[in-house]
Design an enzyme around this catalytic site. Structure first.
Site, short mmCIF file in Angstrom:
data_model
loop_
_atom_site.label_atom_id
_atom_site.label_comp_id
_atom_site.label_asym_id
_atom_site.label_seq_id
_atom_site.Cartn_x
_atom_site.Cartn_y
_atom_site.Cartn_z
N ARG A 195 -2.74 1.17 14.47
CA ARG A 195 -3.74 1.73 13.56
C ARG A 195 -4.95 2.24 14.32
O ARG A 195 -5.90 2.72 13.70
CB ARG A 195 -4.19 0.65 12.59
CG ARG A 195 -3.61 0.79 11.18
CD ARG A 195 -4.12 -0.39 10.39
NE ARG A 195 -4.08 -0.23 8.98
CZ ARG A 195 -3.13 -0.72 8.19
NH1 ARG A 195 -2.08 -1.30 8.70
NH2 ARG A 195 -3.23 -0.60 6.89
N ARG A 217 -3.39 -7.33 -4.76
CA ARG A 217 -4.09 -7.62 -3.52
C ARG A 217 -5.58 -7.35 -3.71
O ARG A 217 -5.97 -6.37 -4.34
CB ARG A 217 -3.57 -6.69 -2.40
CG ARG A 217 -2.29 -7.18 -1.78
CD ARG A 217 -1.67 -6.14 -0.90
NE ARG A 217 -2.57 -5.49 0.04
CZ ARG A 217 -2.18 -4.57 0.92
NH1 ARG A 217 -0.93 -4.18 0.97
NH2 ARG A 217 -3.05 -4.03 1.75
N ARG A 262 -11.26 1.58 2.51
CA ARG A 262 -10.03 1.62 3.32
C ARG A 262 -9.68 3.05 3.73
O ARG A 262 -9.18 3.28 4.83
CB ARG A 262 -8.87 0.98 2.54
CG ARG A 262 -9.06 -0.53 2.41
CD ARG A 262 -8.06 -1.11 1.45
NE ARG A 262 -6.70 -1.09 1.94
CZ ARG A 262 -5.62 -1.18 1.17
NH1 ARG A 262 -5.76 -1.25 -0.16
NH2 ARG A 262 -4.43 -1.18 1.69
N LYS A 316 4.17 3.63 2.97
CA LYS A 316 4.77 3.11 4.22
C LYS A 316 5.65 1.89 3.97
O LYS A 316 6.78 1.82 4.44
CB LYS A 316 3.67 2.68 5.21
CG LYS A 316 2.70 3.77 5.60
CD LYS A 316 1.69 3.25 6.61
CE LYS A 316 0.68 2.25 6.08
NZ LYS A 316 -0.29 2.80 5.11
N ARG A 358 -0.72 -1.09 -8.09
CA ARG A 358 0.27 -1.76 -7.24
C ARG A 358 0.22 -3.28 -7.43
O ARG A 358 -0.85 -3.86 -7.53
CB ARG A 358 -0.03 -1.42 -5.78
CG ARG A 358 0.93 -2.05 -4.80
CD ARG A 358 0.96 -1.31 -3.52
NE ARG A 358 -0.11 -1.70 -2.61
CZ ARG A 358 -0.18 -1.27 -1.36
NH1 ARG A 358 0.71 -0.41 -0.89
NH2 ARG A 358 -1.16 -1.65 -0.58
P1 AMP Z 1 -1.51 -2.99 5.03
O1 AMP Z 1 -0.70 -4.01 4.31
O2 AMP Z 1 -0.75 -2.25 6.09
O3 AMP Z 1 -2.26 -2.08 4.09
O4 AMP Z 1 -2.65 -3.82 5.83
C1 AMP Z 1 -3.59 -4.62 5.14
C2 AMP Z 1 -4.73 -5.02 6.04
O5 AMP Z 1 -4.23 -5.77 7.17
C3 AMP Z 1 -5.53 -3.89 6.66
O6 AMP Z 1 -6.51 -3.37 5.78
C4 AMP Z 1 -6.15 -4.60 7.88
O7 AMP Z 1 -7.21 -5.45 7.48
C5 AMP Z 1 -5.01 -5.49 8.35
N1 AMP Z 1 -4.11 -4.81 9.32
C6 AMP Z 1 -2.80 -4.53 9.15
N2 AMP Z 1 -2.30 -3.91 10.23
C7 AMP Z 1 -3.32 -3.79 11.11
C8 AMP Z 1 -3.46 -3.24 12.41
N3 AMP Z 1 -2.43 -2.64 13.03
N4 AMP Z 1 -4.68 -3.30 13.00
C9 AMP Z 1 -5.73 -3.89 12.40
N5 AMP Z 1 -5.68 -4.43 11.17
C10 AMP Z 1 -4.48 -4.39 10.52
#
Ligand code: AMP
Length: 217
Positions: free
Chosen positions: A91, A163, A174, A16, A130
């Site tokens: 999400r 990360r 996850r 994404k 990553r």
């Molecule tokens: P990402 O970088 O998109 O993988 O997001 C990393 C983390 O940020 C996720 O595992 C959640 O803890 C938090 N997060 C990001 N976007 C959302 C969302 N829309 N709703 C809830 N938590 C989020």
């Protein structure tokens, strides 16, 4: 150039962030990565960051009301008038409903909901290799997209790091969160005629072509 208003969802590691950035460059729309906003807030230890830190470390979702407020504020900023690519939001079904209401009020409805797909094997390989830039959030991979200088971001020269939630032991958690809370968005957007499922397996360029085709048709 048309104005783009799309959301990107899919399991972690489906691509994404990378594809959203390419769309941002191509369409001049603004990439809103909620994960990136939260990680930055956590590093800066702002009020939002303190609220989100534990969830981020566990790979759990930050509560809906926090996320909805954050995105509503972000979408009101002037750069989002030229279009937006929501990367990682919504999400949950609640977030999707709230987004719909937010956009209804502006007359700027979503054009499509892009769901990037990849198998668990591919996801595990991608996430464990990553490396993310601390400064600009750009993504690299130790094998598939190595930086020209080890540990240094090709885009801005910032420091690359792994990360916490990309460590192998966190990935299964996850993926479960995705299946339980985010995958139902497929049916939600399918019912609205907005869902476009895209195969996320292949090189960045190959997947990029599929993404472009999906937004242009
Ligand atoms: P990402 O970088 O998109 O993988 O997001 C990393 C983390 O940020 C996720 O595992 C959640 O803890 C938090 N997060 C990001 N976007 C959302 C969302 N829309 N709703 C809830 N938590 C989020």
């Amino acid at each position: 150039m048309s104005v783009l208003r799309v959301v990107f969802f899919g399991p972690p590691g489906a691509g994404k962030g990378t594809q959203a950035r390419l769309l941002e460059q191509k369409f001049g729309a603004c990439q809103v990565s909620t994960g990136e906003i939260l990680r930055r807030a956590a590093r800066e230890q702002s009020a939002l960051g303190k609220q989100a830190a534990d969830y981020l470390d566990r790979g759990d979702l930050v509560p809906d009301q926090v996320m909805v407020r954050l995105v509503a504020e972000r979408l009101r900023e002037p750069d989002c008038r030229s279009g937006f690519i929501l990367d990682g939001f919504p999400r949950t079904l609640t977030q999707a409903d709230e987004l719909e209401q937010m956009l209804d009020g502006t007359g700027l409805a979503l054009e499509s909901a892009l769901c990037l797909q990849a198998s668990n094997d591919v996801i595990i390989k991608r996430l464990s290799g990553r490396r993310t830039c601390k400064q600009c959030g750009s993504l690299h991979h130790l094998v598939f997209n190595p930086p020209a200088r080890p540990g240094i971001c090709d885009r801005c020269g910032g420091e690359l790091y792994q990360r916490e939630d990309d460590r192998e032991e966190m990935i299964a958690a996850r993926l479960r969160v995705y299946e339980n809370q985010t995958a139902p968005l497929k049916e939600y957007y399918s019912k609205r005629g907005l869902l476009k499922e895209i195969d996320g397996v292949g090189s960045v360029e190959e997947v990029g072509k599929r993404v472009l085709k999906a937004v242009e048709t």
